[in-house]
Scaffold this motif. Structure first.
Motif, short mmCIF file in Angstrom:
data_model
loop_
_atom_site.label_atom_id
_atom_site.label_comp_id
_atom_site.label_asym_id
_atom_site.label_seq_id
_atom_site.Cartn_x
_atom_site.Cartn_y
_atom_site.Cartn_z
N LEU A 274 0.64 -0.71 -0.05
CA LEU A 274 0.08 0.44 0.24
C LEU A 274 0.65 1.19 0.19
O LEU A 274 0.33 2.64 -0.82
N TYR A 275 1.58 1.57 0.70
CA TYR A 275 2.43 2.39 1.05
C TYR A 275 3.75 2.59 -0.50
O TYR A 275 3.91 3.41 -0.76
N ILE A 276 3.74 1.07 -0.69
CA ILE A 276 4.81 1.72 -1.90
C ILE A 276 4.00 2.58 -3.30
O ILE A 276 4.74 3.04 -3.94
N ALA A 277 2.87 2.01 -3.41
CA ALA A 277 1.81 2.36 -4.39
C ALA A 277 1.72 3.55 -4.46
O ALA A 277 1.80 4.94 -5.30
N SER A 278 1.58 4.62 -3.01
CA SER A 278 0.81 5.63 -2.78
C SER A 278 2.52 6.47 -3.30
O SER A 278 2.93 7.85 -3.50
N ILE B 205 -2.74 3.71 -9.07
CA ILE B 205 -3.69 2.05 -9.29
C ILE B 205 -5.33 3.22 -8.75
O ILE B 205 -5.55 3.50 -7.26
N VAL B 206 -6.08 1.69 -8.74
CA VAL B 206 -7.75 2.22 -8.48
C VAL B 206 -7.34 0.48 -8.03
O VAL B 206 -7.85 -0.38 -8.50
N TRP C 148 -3.50 5.77 0.72
CA TRP C 148 -4.18 6.45 -0.38
C TRP C 148 -5.53 7.42 -0.31
O TRP C 148 -5.62 7.59 1.04
N ILE C 149 -5.92 7.58 -1.58
CA ILE C 149 -7.57 8.30 -1.13
C ILE C 149 -8.41 7.70 -0.48
O ILE C 149 -8.39 5.87 -1.02
N GLN C 150 -9.23 7.16 -0.06
CA GLN C 150 -10.35 6.73 0.22
C GLN C 150 -11.62 7.86 -0.18
O GLN C 150 -12.52 8.35 0.95
N LEU C 151 -12.43 6.96 -0.84
CA LEU C 151 -13.73 7.81 -0.83
C LEU C 151 -14.64 5.95 -0.21
O LEU C 151 -14.95 4.56 -0.88
N TYR C 152 -15.95 6.47 0.20
CA TYR C 152 -16.77 5.91 0.92
C TYR C 152 -17.83 5.87 0.76
O TYR C 152 -18.23 6.93 0.44
N PRO D 25 -2.90 6.67 -5.29
CA PRO D 25 -3.71 5.57 -5.68
C PRO D 25 -5.21 5.61 -4.76
O PRO D 25 -5.23 6.35 -4.01
N VAL D 26 -5.96 5.23 -5.64
CA VAL D 26 -7.98 5.31 -4.72
C VAL D 26 -8.22 4.22 -4.07
O VAL D 26 -8.45 3.06 -5.05
#
Lengths: 416, 95
Positions: A96-100, A106-107, A136-140, A166-167
């Motif tokens: 997760l941390y590497i992606a961001s 990434i979605v 990461w962006i977090q949309l609920y 990433p989202v």
């Protein structure tokens, strides 16, 4: 622009996500099945098998590998999608941390589920709330229509050159993932037009030339055949690591603006507008319920019923939890006297649930400081009813009369 | 102190996204990590299949003119290439 004609399709939340991703047609999907996300991966792999998408489906041996494959693909400039839940997300943690940090757009759909132990497959937000600091962006999402819509908007947000993060598109396990809903779907070509091609992002790197070095502008992607081939995520010690982290925060700041822009543009296309927060009947409210996810639909019914009983109550659904939209939250709640902050996750030993802590922090520095009461609810999929929400609001009215929050953390629907 | 080969950002605003660099640091020549054994290629036996390149965790085994060539600047001497070479063309020898 006129709102497009849309086909209504009966789909579960998982199917709606898979359908949106089919229309997006990313270059790769690498995923591992885990309840309650499995149907997303199943449906999507059927689309691949039936030749309906050109996407390469990478069947991996774990979630750690799933996200790693997405990181590799996204680093080359490919569009990459994955989906997971609970334990799967926990296994992805390192990546997760590497992606961001590598700023890879990434979605990932997360079907929110409680973390073990004891083992449980139903909805709560322990999984994603734990990942709130991963960059990461977090949309609920409140419903499956929103999950469909957000899985389309997410690419525009993630790939925006000023965001490049990433989202996570979060939807509640079973409540949304396995429940049939009428989903209004956009035509394929409209989705393709909306997301467009990923904009190119360039970086300045130092390249050796005769007699020294010069700074060259190169596309930010892994391509060994490029004139200036790049290495990503180089070794960065105390002399430059800090700078990269500070820069990452800028992406989050830009996301606050971009999420609203994209939500507005999507609204013009579909008739469904999305923002960072979604206020409901807050105009003259004394008390507000604040929360994320599907139970906010239930809360809105409680608000309606309480209004009929004479309570001046409203609701603020936080759609975007990371970045946390401090200004929008303050603005929406500028007139309320007390807030019931609903957390579907715990921060063990903390002063409150994750949402509560952010809510308190958002208001502490301002002149307007409403009372903040924290309610933990729905862990492991425990249902929360309209009556429960009404009781929550009445409890907060009691706090208002007492002039203080009498209990710092309360539990809704807990035995004993 | 900025490390050689890593552009030191004068400000966080100018840091190349994601820690991107044209080349990895030349400061970290991991070849110095070898503990007395190095892989040596027998060019007669090498078929140029590239298996060593795929297995090498450090990208230190490469094909040059159709033959395996070890970059000792970065080879850590783990011996995976020697273990994996289907032609038995790589052996670990004392340095």
């Amino acid at each position: 622009m006129a709102v497009l004609e849309q086909k209504v399709v009966g789909m579960t939340g998982d199917e709606a996500v898979a359908y949106a991703i089919k229309q997006v047609e990313p270059d790769i999907v690498a995923a591992y099945p885990i309840t309650p996300q499995t149907i997303i991966v199943e449906r999507f792999s059927e689309y691949v098998a039936d030749g309906l998408v050109k996407t390469e489906f990478v069947a991996v041996e774990s979630e750690h590998s799933a996200l790693s494959a997405c990181v590799g693909a996204a680093a080359t400039g490919a569009r990459a999608f994955t989906a997971t839940a609970a334990q799967g997300l926990a296994l992805m943690w390192e990546i997760l941390y590497i992606a961001s940090s590598l700023r890879l757009p990434i979605v990932m759909a997360i079907v929110n589920r409680a973390l073990s132990a004891p083992i449980n497959i139903h909805a709560d937000h322990s999984d994603t709330m734990g990942a709130r600091d991963s960059g990461w962006i977090q949309l609920y999402c409140e419903n499956s229509q929103e999950a469909y819509d957000t899985c389309i908007q997410a690419w525009r947000i993630a790939e925006h050159p000023e965001v490049r993060l990433p989202v996570m598109v979060c939807l509640d396990g079973f409540v949304l993932s396995h429940t049939l809903e009428d989903i209004r779907t956009l035509p394929d070509d409209a989705v393709k037009r909306f997301i467009g091609k990923p904009p190119e992002v360039r970086v300045k790197v130092e390249v050796p030339v005769e007699g020294g070095t010069e700074i060259v502008d190169a596309p930010y992607k892994l391509d060994p055949w490029a004139p200036v081939p790049l290495t990503m995520g180089t070794f960065a010690m105390y002399d430059c690591y800090f700078e990269y982290k500070r820069q990452q925060e800028e992406g989050m700041k830009a996301a606050l603006r971009v999420i609203e822009e994209v939500g507005r543009e999507y609204g013009e296309l579909s008739g469904r507008y999305y923002g960072l927060v979604h206020p409901y009947r807050l105009e003259d409210a004394d008390v507000a319920i604040v929360g994320v996810g599907s139970s906010m639909g239930t809360a809105s019914v409680a608000v309606d019923e309480l209004r009929e009983e004479g309570y001046r109550v409203g609701l603020l659904r936080i759609r975007c939890f990371r970045p946390f939209p401090v200004d929008r939250v303050r603005e929406a709640l500028k007139n309320v006297k007390a807030v019931a902050v609903m957390d579907r996750a715990m921060s063990f030993g903390g002063p409150g649930g994750p949402l509560f802590m952010d809510m308190v922090a958002a208001f502490y520095g301002g002149a307007h400081r409403p009372l903040m009461a924290n309610f933990i609810y729905g862990l492991g999929g425990r249902d929360i009813s309209v009556a429960d929400f009404k009781q929550v609001v009445k409890t907060v009215y009691g706090d208002l009369e007492a002039g203080a929050v009498r209990e710092p953390m309360r539990y809704v629907g807990l035995r004993g | 102190m900025a490390s050689e080969g890593m552009p030191f950002p004068p400000s966080w605003r100018e840091a190349p996204m994601g820690g991107a660099a044209y080349k990895p640091s030349t400061l970290l020549r991991t070849g110095t990590w070898r503990l007395g054994l190095k892989p040596v290629v027998d060019e007669e036996k090498c078929t140029g299949c590239g298996w060593c390149h795929i297995y090498c965790p450090d990208g230190a085994a490469n094909l040059v003119d159709g033959k395996a060539k070890i970059n000792y600047e970065y080879c850590k001497g783990c011996g995976i290439c020697a273990e994996q070479c289907p032609a038995g063309a790589i052996s670990m020898v004392k340095e």
